[in-house]
Design a protein around this motif. Sequence first.
Motif, mmCIF file in Angstrom:
data_model
loop_
_atom_site.group_PDB
_atom_site.id
_atom_site.type_symbol
_atom_site.label_atom_id
_atom_site.label_comp_id
_atom_site.label_asym_id
_atom_site.label_seq_id
_atom_site.Cartn_x
_atom_site.Cartn_y
_atom_site.Cartn_z
ATOM 1 N N ARG A 58 45.783 44.994 14.918
ATOM 2 C CA ARG A 58 45.796 45.547 13.786
ATOM 3 C C ARG A 58 46.901 44.577 13.103
ATOM 4 N NH1 ARG A 58 47.563 51.644 13.256
ATOM 5 N NH2 ARG A 58 46.838 51.305 11.182
ATOM 6 N N ILE A 59 48.137 44.346 13.635
ATOM 7 C CA ILE A 59 48.988 43.291 12.993
ATOM 8 C C ILE A 59 48.334 42.075 12.982
ATOM 9 C CG2 ILE A 59 51.351 42.426 13.555
ATOM 10 C CD1 ILE A 59 52.342 45.016 14.882
ATOM 11 N N GLY A 60 48.008 41.548 13.894
ATOM 12 C CA GLY A 60 47.238 40.270 13.604
ATOM 13 C C GLY A 60 46.352 40.099 12.529
ATOM 14 N N ARG A 61 45.537 41.070 12.182
ATOM 15 C CA ARG A 61 44.544 41.158 11.011
ATOM 16 C C ARG A 61 45.181 41.364 9.817
ATOM 17 N NH1 ARG A 61 39.040 44.110 11.723
ATOM 18 N NH2 ARG A 61 40.290 45.914 12.237
ATOM 19 N N VAL A 62 46.069 42.009 9.664
ATOM 20 C CA VAL A 62 46.763 42.207 8.620
ATOM 21 C C VAL A 62 47.601 40.970 8.088
ATOM 22 C CG1 VAL A 62 48.787 43.411 7.267
ATOM 23 C CG2 VAL A 62 47.073 44.831 8.458
ATOM 24 N N ARG A 63 48.460 40.351 9.148
ATOM 25 C CA ARG A 63 48.922 38.892 8.841
ATOM 26 C C ARG A 63 48.166 38.075 8.598
ATOM 27 N NH1 ARG A 63 54.199 38.379 10.732
ATOM 28 N NH2 ARG A 63 53.960 36.258 11.224
ATOM 29 N N GLN A 64 46.750 37.944 9.123
ATOM 30 C CA GLN A 64 45.937 36.952 8.475
ATOM 31 C C GLN A 64 45.079 37.433 7.516
ATOM 32 O OE1 GLN A 64 45.113 34.143 10.336
ATOM 33 N NE2 GLN A 64 44.362 33.649 8.410
ATOM 34 N N ILE A 65 45.097 38.457 6.778
ATOM 35 C CA ILE A 65 45.029 38.761 5.590
ATOM 36 C C ILE A 65 46.019 38.275 4.396
ATOM 37 C CG2 ILE A 65 44.561 40.701 3.865
ATOM 38 C CD1 ILE A 65 43.501 42.388 6.129
ATOM 39 N N LEU A 66 47.079 38.374 4.589
ATOM 40 C CA LEU A 66 48.052 38.008 3.729
ATOM 41 C C LEU A 66 48.066 36.405 3.541
ATOM 42 C CD1 LEU A 66 51.292 40.210 5.178
ATOM 43 C CD2 LEU A 66 50.106 40.254 2.945
ATOM 44 N N VAL A 67 47.860 35.748 4.767
ATOM 45 C CA VAL A 67 47.778 34.440 4.791
ATOM 46 C C VAL A 67 46.683 33.846 3.916
ATOM 47 C CG1 VAL A 67 47.296 32.183 6.121
ATOM 48 C CG2 VAL A 67 48.791 33.713 7.000
ATOM 49 N N ASP A 68 45.507 34.544 4.146
ATOM 50 C CA ASP A 68 44.342 34.337 3.471
ATOM 51 C C ASP A 68 44.430 34.486 1.975
ATOM 52 O OD1 ASP A 68 43.030 33.420 5.731
ATOM 53 O OD2 ASP A 68 41.705 35.138 5.876
ATOM 54 N N ALA A 69 45.171 35.642 1.793
ATOM 55 C CA ALA A 69 45.282 35.922 0.011
ATOM 56 C C ALA A 69 46.269 35.102 -0.416
ATOM 57 C CB ALA A 69 45.706 37.264 0.090
ATOM 58 N N SER A 70 47.329 34.518 0.289
ATOM 59 C CA SER A 70 48.150 33.465 -0.296
ATOM 60 C C SER A 70 47.607 32.079 -0.592
ATOM 61 C CB SER A 70 49.356 33.320 0.754
ATOM 62 O OG SER A 70 49.864 34.644 0.624
ATOM 63 N N ASN A 71 46.739 31.709 0.454
ATOM 64 C CA ASN A 71 46.118 30.644 0.473
ATOM 65 C C ASN A 71 44.954 30.533 -0.882
ATOM 66 O OD1 ASN A 71 47.662 29.504 2.278
ATOM 67 N ND2 ASN A 71 46.088 29.832 3.807
ATOM 68 N N PRO B 253 44.461 32.502 -3.970
ATOM 69 C CA PRO B 253 44.675 33.572 -5.131
ATOM 70 C C PRO B 253 43.447 33.757 -5.939
ATOM 71 C CG PRO B 253 46.249 31.559 -5.218
ATOM 72 C CD PRO B 253 45.273 31.209 -4.254
ATOM 73 N N GLY B 254 43.394 35.248 -6.029
ATOM 74 C CA GLY B 254 42.320 35.782 -6.956
ATOM 75 C C GLY B 254 41.044 36.061 -6.037
ATOM 76 N N VAL B 255 41.087 35.761 -4.710
ATOM 77 C CA VAL B 255 39.919 36.203 -3.804
ATOM 78 C C VAL B 255 39.918 37.624 -3.809
ATOM 79 C CG1 VAL B 255 41.273 36.324 -1.645
ATOM 80 C CG2 VAL B 255 38.798 35.756 -1.475
ATOM 81 N N GLU B 256 38.501 37.848 -4.066
ATOM 82 C CA GLU B 256 37.967 39.625 -3.984
ATOM 83 C C GLU B 256 38.445 40.258 -2.602
ATOM 84 O OE1 GLU B 256 37.013 41.534 -6.118
ATOM 85 O OE2 GLU B 256 36.914 39.582 -7.744
ATOM 86 N N LEU B 257 39.316 41.316 -2.576
ATOM 87 C CA LEU B 257 39.472 42.011 -1.417
ATOM 88 C C LEU B 257 38.266 42.508 -0.650
ATOM 89 C CD1 LEU B 257 42.464 44.568 -2.727
ATOM 90 C CD2 LEU B 257 42.617 42.327 -1.272
ATOM 91 N N ALA B 258 37.358 42.747 -1.077
ATOM 92 C CA ALA B 258 35.982 43.002 -0.590
ATOM 93 C C ALA B 258 35.499 41.877 0.296
ATOM 94 C CB ALA B 258 34.800 43.412 -1.443
ATOM 95 N N HIS B 259 35.614 40.455 -0.018
ATOM 96 C CA HIS B 259 35.411 39.268 0.611
ATOM 97 C C HIS B 259 36.404 39.377 1.775
ATOM 98 C CE1 HIS B 259 34.380 35.294 1.498
ATOM 99 N NE2 HIS B 259 35.534 34.914 1.532
ATOM 100 N N ILE B 260 37.621 39.584 1.828
ATOM 101 C CA ILE B 260 38.366 39.427 2.832
ATOM 102 C C ILE B 260 38.034 40.418 3.759
ATOM 103 C CG2 ILE B 260 40.915 39.662 3.476
ATOM 104 C CD1 ILE B 260 41.831 38.569 0.696
ATOM 105 N N ALA B 261 37.887 41.631 3.337
ATOM 106 C CA ALA B 261 37.565 42.860 4.321
ATOM 107 C C ALA B 261 36.206 42.210 5.205
ATOM 108 C CB ALA B 261 37.367 43.880 3.686
ATOM 109 N N ALA B 262 35.385 41.721 4.435
ATOM 110 C CA ALA B 262 34.135 41.261 5.261
ATOM 111 C C ALA B 262 34.444 40.193 6.361
ATOM 112 C CB ALA B 262 32.828 40.909 4.433
ATOM 113 N N VAL B 263 35.201 39.192 5.899
ATOM 114 C CA VAL B 263 35.812 38.155 6.579
ATOM 115 C C VAL B 263 36.249 38.550 8.157
ATOM 116 C CG1 VAL B 263 37.355 36.084 6.782
ATOM 117 C CG2 VAL B 263 35.700 36.374 4.693
ATOM 118 N N HIS B 264 37.179 39.564 7.957
ATOM 119 C CA HIS B 264 37.963 39.864 9.090
ATOM 120 C C HIS B 264 37.423 41.049 9.576
ATOM 121 C CE1 HIS B 264 41.407 37.209 8.294
ATOM 122 N NE2 HIS B 264 41.136 37.362 7.048
#
Length: 258
Positions: free
Chosen positions: A195-208, A210-221
Amino acid sequence: MQVDLIEPTVPAPESLRAWITELGRFPTDTDASLPLTHVPHAGTTIVLRTADRPDALVLGPQTRASYSTADKPAGCVRLRLAPGATRQLLGVPATDIADRVVRLADLPGVAAELANELATLPTDEVLPFLEEVLPQRISEDATQRTHRELLRDAVAAISARPTVHELATDLAVSERQLRNLFTTGIGISPKHFARIGRVRQILVDASNTPGVELAHIAAVHGYYDQSHMSADFKALMGVPPAKFFQGRVPAPTRCQSS
């Protein structure tokens, strides 16, 4: 809002990789007036304070995010311990220091004997110093080596294995043995580690991106849906992702630098 997620790092030399994976640097020139987000981290870290009074601290695995402000800029050097190395270096199982900060010199392991030197060495001399003295001070029997290598393999494979059962099967160990290895060697369960690994990767992806849809991040992970991801994120970060990325985080606490 500052996030302690991305920092310049130097890989540890091969002779140290069994115990230390990398050296990271958190700079002293950050804006102390901005809140700092301490992102959950599944590893144990030796923190060498480089401002004011030098000191060597140990930061155990952090299972939840914390938010703080400092009274003044305070840089540090961070030595990331390898999975399974906590007991050998610090003399205690990782679970004993989960969500804690302790002085390195107060622990019973071999690294405590090096606390004064580590706290006062220039940053570029830390890894060469450890490379010279650490291998001579650590002893490891065949069982300890097997457990450490098994835990290393588990950590490398866990992101691709949806369940503890599948991971244990792939590694040819029981689920109970796998959980015990994680608890003793890392300080948290395999499930919480993932869980920690996934949340940390979400933070990296969102930072890289900007503006990406959260639904897309959820699907990717690999989350079932966005609400599942949001619940996981909130459990670790204290707020849902939408609020976090808007800067609406819990009130920070004062972090003294001395």
